[in-house]
Design a protein around this motif. Structure first.
Motif, short mmCIF file in Angstrom:
data_model
loop_
_atom_site.label_atom_id
_atom_site.label_comp_id
_atom_site.label_asym_id
_atom_site.label_seq_id
_atom_site.Cartn_x
_atom_site.Cartn_y
_atom_site.Cartn_z
N LEU A 70 0.74 -1.33 -0.09
CA LEU A 70 -0.16 0.09 0.09
C LEU A 70 0.65 1.24 0.02
CD1 LEU A 70 -2.08 -2.30 0.56
CD2 LEU A 70 -3.03 -0.72 2.35
N PRO A 71 0.36 2.33 -0.65
CA PRO A 71 1.02 3.69 -0.33
C PRO A 71 1.53 4.19 0.97
CG PRO A 71 -1.05 4.19 -1.02
CD PRO A 71 -0.95 2.77 -0.97
N TYR A 72 2.62 4.74 1.08
CA TYR A 72 2.90 5.29 2.42
C TYR A 72 3.10 6.68 2.48
CZ TYR A 72 7.61 5.04 0.48
OH TYR A 72 8.62 5.08 -0.57
N VAL A 73 3.24 7.35 3.67
CA VAL A 73 3.49 8.68 3.99
C VAL A 73 5.10 8.76 4.57
CG1 VAL A 73 2.91 10.70 5.02
CG2 VAL A 73 1.20 9.12 4.44
N PRO A 74 5.92 9.51 3.81
CA PRO A 74 7.16 9.35 4.36
C PRO A 74 7.35 10.32 5.46
CG PRO A 74 7.19 9.80 1.81
CD PRO A 74 5.78 9.73 2.25
N SER A 75 8.23 9.57 6.39
CA SER A 75 8.42 10.44 7.59
C SER A 75 9.82 10.08 8.33
CB SER A 75 7.53 9.71 8.78
OG SER A 75 7.83 10.46 10.01
N ALA A 76 10.42 10.75 9.11
CA ALA A 76 11.70 10.66 9.56
C ALA A 76 11.80 9.57 10.62
CB ALA A 76 12.24 12.11 10.40
N LEU A 77 12.93 9.15 10.82
CA LEU A 77 12.65 8.00 11.97
C LEU A 77 12.16 7.88 13.08
CD1 LEU A 77 14.06 4.94 12.21
CD2 LEU A 77 15.99 6.08 13.13
N HIS A 78 12.28 9.09 13.90
CA HIS A 78 11.66 8.95 15.27
C HIS A 78 10.22 10.01 15.15
CE1 HIS A 78 14.63 6.87 17.49
NE2 HIS A 78 15.61 7.62 16.59
N LEU A 79 9.93 10.36 14.08
CA LEU A 79 8.58 11.15 14.16
C LEU A 79 7.47 10.30 13.46
CD1 LEU A 79 10.15 14.41 12.46
CD2 LEU A 79 9.71 13.93 14.87
N LYS A 80 6.23 10.83 13.69
CA LYS A 80 4.99 10.33 13.40
C LYS A 80 4.81 10.57 11.97
CE LYS A 80 0.17 10.17 14.59
NZ LYS A 80 -0.88 10.49 15.62
N PRO A 81 4.08 10.01 11.09
CA PRO A 81 3.75 10.40 9.93
C PRO A 81 2.80 11.69 9.90
CG PRO A 81 3.64 8.07 9.76
CD PRO A 81 4.20 8.68 11.19
N VAL A 98 5.15 0.18 8.36
CA VAL A 98 5.11 0.55 9.60
C VAL A 98 6.41 1.38 10.24
CG1 VAL A 98 4.58 -0.38 11.93
CG2 VAL A 98 3.66 -1.55 10.05
N TYR A 99 6.08 2.35 10.69
CA TYR A 99 7.31 3.26 11.21
C TYR A 99 7.47 2.87 12.57
CZ TYR A 99 7.45 6.18 7.20
OH TYR A 99 7.58 6.76 5.73
N PRO A 100 8.82 2.39 12.83
CA PRO A 100 9.05 1.94 14.20
C PRO A 100 8.49 2.41 15.42
CG PRO A 100 11.08 1.67 12.67
CD PRO A 100 9.96 2.61 12.13
N GLY A 115 9.60 0.67 8.26
CA GLY A 115 10.01 1.91 7.79
C GLY A 115 11.47 2.41 7.89
N ASN A 116 11.98 3.26 6.95
CA ASN A 116 13.41 3.61 7.34
C ASN A 116 14.37 2.70 7.76
OD1 ASN A 116 12.85 6.60 6.70
ND2 ASN A 116 11.94 6.61 8.64
N ALA A 117 14.19 1.42 7.54
CA ALA A 117 15.05 0.47 7.91
C ALA A 117 16.48 0.47 7.51
CB ALA A 117 14.38 -0.88 7.34
N GLY A 118 16.57 1.17 6.18
CA GLY A 118 17.96 1.43 5.56
C GLY A 118 18.79 2.21 6.37
N SER A 119 18.25 3.28 7.29
CA SER A 119 18.97 4.38 7.89
C SER A 119 19.25 3.78 9.35
CB SER A 119 18.09 5.44 7.95
OG SER A 119 16.81 5.16 8.49
N LEU A 120 18.94 2.53 9.70
CA LEU A 120 19.19 1.95 11.11
C LEU A 120 20.57 1.68 11.28
CD1 LEU A 120 15.81 0.09 11.59
CD2 LEU A 120 16.37 2.15 12.50
N ARG A 121 21.53 2.65 11.47
CA ARG A 121 22.60 2.32 11.75
C ARG A 121 23.33 2.19 12.99
NH1 ARG A 121 22.08 1.52 7.01
NH2 ARG A 121 23.35 2.09 5.17
N ASN A 122 22.53 2.94 13.90
CA ASN A 122 22.85 3.15 15.30
C ASN A 122 22.37 1.87 16.12
OD1 ASN A 122 21.81 3.65 18.21
ND2 ASN A 122 23.32 5.27 17.87
N PRO A 123 23.07 0.95 16.83
CA PRO A 123 22.70 -0.03 17.56
C PRO A 123 21.39 -0.08 18.43
CG PRO A 123 24.88 0.16 17.92
CD PRO A 123 24.38 1.41 17.19
N ALA A 145 12.46 -6.17 6.27
CA ALA A 145 13.31 -4.85 6.49
C ALA A 145 14.01 -4.49 5.10
CB ALA A 145 14.38 -5.14 7.66
N PRO A 146 13.63 -3.48 4.40
CA PRO A 146 14.42 -3.29 3.27
C PRO A 146 15.59 -2.68 3.33
CG PRO A 146 11.96 -2.38 3.60
CD PRO A 146 12.62 -2.86 4.65
N ALA A 147 16.50 -2.80 2.32
CA ALA A 147 17.63 -1.86 2.22
C ALA A 147 18.57 -1.90 3.38
CB ALA A 147 17.31 -0.50 1.76
#
Length: 595
Positions: A70-81, A98-100, A115-123, A145-147
């Motif tokens: 389904l379509p999604y609404v982009p959002s920063a990692l720690h923010l609500k869509p 789903v945004y974590p 959501g934003n799985a590819g940006s999860l660099r911090n343990p 978990a994409p990318a």
């Protein structure tokens, strides 16, 4: 609830299953673009109405058996869509992003994309994100978990609870000149001048490393890097799947996280989430429990065993406690050292209680030496005890002695183990340990003196059966199961009419008979309540009405319904049985209709 995904095996949060698309995907697995159709971000449309119309168009895919994302609404990692799209019902497999760190439960789907799985660099972000999403979505749905996946971090991702990954990062990194193996990543510059690579695949054999026609071949080299990276990811996936299948994923993760400090930190943070891990971890495994590193002290199997010894287990009423060291061979009684101890103790064994001190399990009562993981663990033996091991052992021992009182304690310990117990201030008769003639003589004399006028213990076999019943089914289960006259026949106990009540298997687990289950049913524990039907074969999750939240995969359970009563082995946790609509909940061993 999903109709297209089913979990088949579990080893902690790691699972094996199948996603029923046009191409069946065995999980953990790699999903490719041909498996799904995504309408993308709402920002790719001229208006919200257009995005909703694109979402509605996914209904036309019901015969293609592709995953409709389904379509999604982009959002920063720690923010609500910024906005929420209306839910959509599909006849075919559905994927929802789903945004974590967003609040609220997402709409029903078969696959949930992190959501934003590819940006999860911090343990910390990685661990919190995986747990957050897994706790929000149904247990019988797949997590994608994409990318994010690489050969180095794949085992950790699967152990966190990820079911699906893709090759996006592998391709992108390859085109950027990054070369991946399970041991880490190298840049093209770092590989310059090397006479050979670390791989014998056809792609690596084609890469020119000595600089000939470097400019002309640069693009080709990047394509080969990408192909190599994908191959390494696929190879690592096979290894990880076998680790889950053989119930050794934790041992593999402990080894693999050493690739980077970040992954080691992630595992340590994950171990801090004991609730998340404990309710997903089986009560026993077929494989040997290897405690090879400091992180092994934090494993659920270790903390669960210690908690059950301190809370469920009830020591026999004994005046004398004998502290003994562990042995390399398990169960301890089969080892040479413990056979020698038994010979030195002689008849006094019926007047004392034995407690084995070990790492990482801390305390193992003699009656529970065949319970998992006491009967099947292994540790590096050096004779040295570090501070963490000492603190864990003494903490458990002090808690045990507050709960179980003895008038005299004999400690047949040596080396740093004896030093650790002495420094704790425990008042005991210390014999110096050892298996030599003089050491065994000291043990025998100390025990003989301590057991003078000590009360005689009941049949040691009955003590073992009672301890196992309490350990696996909660305090009081042993008394209920062994009430009245009991006959012991090898590993089976029978009532006065010689009807079997329970059998203890070689690996220490317990199998109830119907008569044994009837004795335990009034306790109200480890019961799976089903609907008004009589199941045949395995009990599936849709038939479960309620289940004890203490139930874990591998537990012996009682099946109770208006028409049925039976016993079997749990294939999923109790909370998971209630929340799932697909999969085997219990493998039934005996079942009968209610009168």
């Amino acid at each position: 609830m999903t109709r297209y995904f089913e979990v088949l095996r579990r080893d902690g949060p790691a699972r094996m299953g199948r996603l029923l698309l046009k191409r069946q995907i065995s999980t953990p697995g790699i999903i490719i673009p041909q498996d799904y159709l995504s309408v993308g971000s709402v920002f790719g449309y001229g208006s919200l109405e257009e995005a909703i119309a694109a979402q509605e168009s996914l209904k036309e895919l019901k015969n293609e058996k592709k995953l409709a994302i389904l379509p999604y609404v982009p959002s920063a990692l720690h923010l609500k869509p910024a906005l929420e799209l209306p839910a959509l019902d599909l006849d075919g497999p559905k994927g929802v992003l789903v945004y974590p760190f967003s609040q609220g439960a997402p709409q029903d789907a078969d696959v949930y994309l992190m959501g934003n799985a590819g940006s999860l660099r911090n343990p910390r972000d990685l661990v919190e994100a995986a747990i957050s999403v897994r706790e929000k979505i149904p247990p019988d749905s797949a997590l994608y978990a994409p990318a994010l996946a690489t050969p180095a971090n794949l085992a950790l991702l699967i152990y966190l609870g990820v079911d699906l990954i893709d090759g996006t990062r592998m391709i992108a990194d390859g085109l950027l000149g990054r070369y991946h193996t399970r041991d880490g990543v190298w840049t093209a510059k770092e590989l310059e001048g090397k006479s050979e690579l670390f791989c014998l695949c056809s792609h690596c054999q084609s890469i020119e490393l000595k600089g000939k026609e470097e400019k002309r071949a640069a693009g080709q080299e990047r394509d080969l890097f990408a192909a190599h990276n994908l191959l390494k990811l696929e190879e690592e996936l096979l290894v990880v799947r076998e680790a889950v299948r053989s119930q050794s994923i934790r041992e593999y993760v402990e080894r693999q996280v050493r690739v980077t400090p970040g992954q080691t930190a992630a595992l340590r943070l994950l171990d801090g989430e004991q609730c998340y891990l404990e309710k997903r971890t089986p009560t026993s495994r077929r494989s040997t429990f290897y405690a090879n590193c400091a992180e092994s002290l934090q494993r659920v199997e270790v903390t669960r065993f210690a908690e059950r010894v301190l809370e469920r287990y009830r020591a026999p009423q004994s005046d004398v406690l004998l502290l003994l060291p562990c042995s390399a061979r398990k169960p301890y009684s089969t080892s040479r050292s413990h056979r020698l101890f038994a010979e030195a103790i002689g008849p006094a064994r019926r007047h004392l209680h034995e407690l084995i001190l070990t790492s990482p399990l801390a305390l193992v009562p003699r009656e529970l030496e065949e319970a998992y993981p006491a009967a099947s663990y292994d540790v590096p033996v050096t004779g040295r005890w570090d501070r963490e091991e000492r603190a864990w052992l003494i903490g458990c021992l002090e808690a045990y002695l507050k709960r179980n009182r003895y008038t005299r304690i004999v400690a047949h310990l040596e080396g740093e183990l004896e030093e650790t117990v002495r420094e704790s201030g425990l008042e005991a008769i210390y014999t110096g340990g050892g298996t030599g003639a003089s050491a065994l003589s000291r043990l025998g004399e100390a025990v003989k003196e301590a057991c003078r006028d000590a009360a005689r213990l009941p049949d040691l076999r009955l003590l073992r059966y009672r301890a196992h019943a309490d350990f696996y089914l909660g305090q009081g289960a042993g008394d209920a199961l062994l009430a009245g006259k009991i006959i012991v026949r090898g590993r089976e106990i029978q009532d006065e009419k010689k009807r079997p009540l329970a059998t203890w298997t070689i690996n220490g687990s317990m199998a109830l008979s119907m008569e044994g289950a009837e004795r335990l049913e009034p306790l109200g524990r480890y019961i799976v309540t089903i609907g008004d039907f009589l199941p045949r074969g395995s009990l599936l999750a849709p038939g479960v009405v309620g289940a004890d939240e203490e139930i874990r995969p591998g537990d012996e359970v009682i099946i109770a319904g208006e028409q049925a009563f039976g016993v079997g082995r749990a294939k999923m946790s109790g909370w998971e049985m209630v929340a799932s609509r697909r999969g085997v909940a219990v493998e039934i061993r005996h079942i009968k209709g209610r009168l």
